[in-house]
Scaffold this active site. Structure first.
Site, short mmCIF file in Angstrom:
data_model
loop_
_atom_site.label_atom_id
_atom_site.label_comp_id
_atom_site.label_asym_id
_atom_site.label_seq_id
_atom_site.Cartn_x
_atom_site.Cartn_y
_atom_site.Cartn_z
CG HIS A 165 -16.04 13.14 16.75
ND1 HIS A 165 -15.00 13.87 16.23
CD2 HIS A 165 -15.54 11.90 16.97
CE1 HIS A 165 -13.92 13.11 16.12
NE2 HIS A 165 -14.22 11.91 16.58
NE ARG A 187 -10.36 7.94 12.67
CZ ARG A 187 -9.88 8.06 13.90
NH1 ARG A 187 -10.68 8.33 14.90
NH2 ARG A 187 -8.59 7.89 14.13
CG ASP A 214 -10.75 12.21 15.26
OD1 ASP A 214 -10.92 11.78 16.42
OD2 ASP A 214 -11.43 11.84 14.30
CG HIS A 239 -12.37 13.37 20.64
ND1 HIS A 239 -13.48 12.62 20.99
CD2 HIS A 239 -11.82 12.75 19.55
CE1 HIS A 239 -13.60 11.59 20.16
NE2 HIS A 239 -12.62 11.65 19.27
#
Length: 282
Positions: free
Chosen positions: A258, A273, A100, A98
């Site tokens: 990723h 993150r 983000d 995917h």
């Protein structure tokens, strides 16, 4: 600063740099950003930085965004806590290829992810170069997808496991976004294949040139989308990173996908993150 390219397609490890210093040094930050545009994902070890320094470095790229489903650190808005432990079930979203938050009208520009705690083995993350994935497509496929657009949905992904009322409320807050299947990188000018696990369907596939009967739309569009999404699965476009405590990954969300490998239960894995707000796609 030392730079070691990790694969022929994507990724470089840099050493001799502290990201806390880079948050305060404009010249050092500019070097790191140039390397990011070149390699698409950068890796660093032994980054013993504070949460404040993590956020300050990420903010050099732009303002940070919160995630509507994952929780943020209350003292550092925009620093999303991705914590896994034996009591917390798998969320089914990280371990899929995917990009983000493409369900946003303006998806994130990039992310800075730091490992707080990880299993002794397992829990790697992989990235794929989607500019290279587009470049390597057969020419007839490039011709077929030119001008196509796709719908991306948080309701069909994060919302799918929610009760109906919460799922519909989530969709009302974050309506489906529409993006070009091939986007242009705003800084490098590269053409990027921009469909992933959040994409549900093409929005403008149903034209007289493509569709003779209804099943052409249903099967033709679905099969083509599935083929395009699968391009991230090709190992020649990928890099795989093994986490250690205080390792950091910085990636360009505009040109990569990723996949967080969920092979470590019942261990603990804690990641933090910072996602950087991006621009509308074109």
């Amino acid at each position: 600063m030392n730079v070691e390219q990790l694969t022929c397609a994507i990724g470089a490890e840099i050493s001799g740099v502290n990201l806390g210093d880079a948050a305060r040094d404009e010249g050092l930050f500019a070097e790191i950003k140039a390397l990011l545009l070149k390699h698409k994902v950068l890796f660093l070890r032994d980054q013993k930085i504070s949460r404040a320094e993590h956020v300050a470095f990420a903010r050099r790229f732009g303002e940070l965004e919160d995630h509507p489903v994952a929780g943020s650190d209350p003292e550092h808005p925009g620093l999303v806590r991705i914590y896994k432990d034996p009591e917390q079930p798998n969320d089914r979203y990280e371990n899929a290829w995917h990009t983000d938050a493409t369900w946003r009208d303006a998806p994130p520009m990039g992310c800075v992810l730091r490992c707080v705690e990880c299993p002794p083995v397992g829990g790697d993350t992989m990235w794929a170069n989607m500019a290279l994935a587009y470049e390597k497509l057969p020419e007839d496929v490039k011709a077929r997808i030119e001008g196509l657009r796709a719908r991306h949905s948080i309701e069909a992904s994060f919302g799918a496991a929610m009760p109906m009322d919460k799922r519909l409320a989530l969709k009302a807050m974050y309506p489906d976004a529409e993006h070009p299947v091939v986007r242009t990188h705003p800084e490098t000018g590269e053409k990027i294949l921009f469909v992933n696990a959040f994409a549900t369907h093409f929005t403008n596939f149903h034209t007289p040139e493509r569709v003779r009967y209804g099943q052409d739309y249903s099967m033709g569009g679905s099969d083509l989308l599935r083929y395009l999404v699968s391009q991230a699965y090709i190992p020649e476009y990928q890099v795989r990173w093994r986490w250690k405590k205080n390792s950091v990954a910085i990636w360009d969300n505009r040109s990569t996908q990723h996949y967080a490998v969920m092979d470590y239960p019942p261990c603990v894995r804690k990641m933090e993150r910072a996602g950087i707000i991006g621009d509308k796609t074109f």
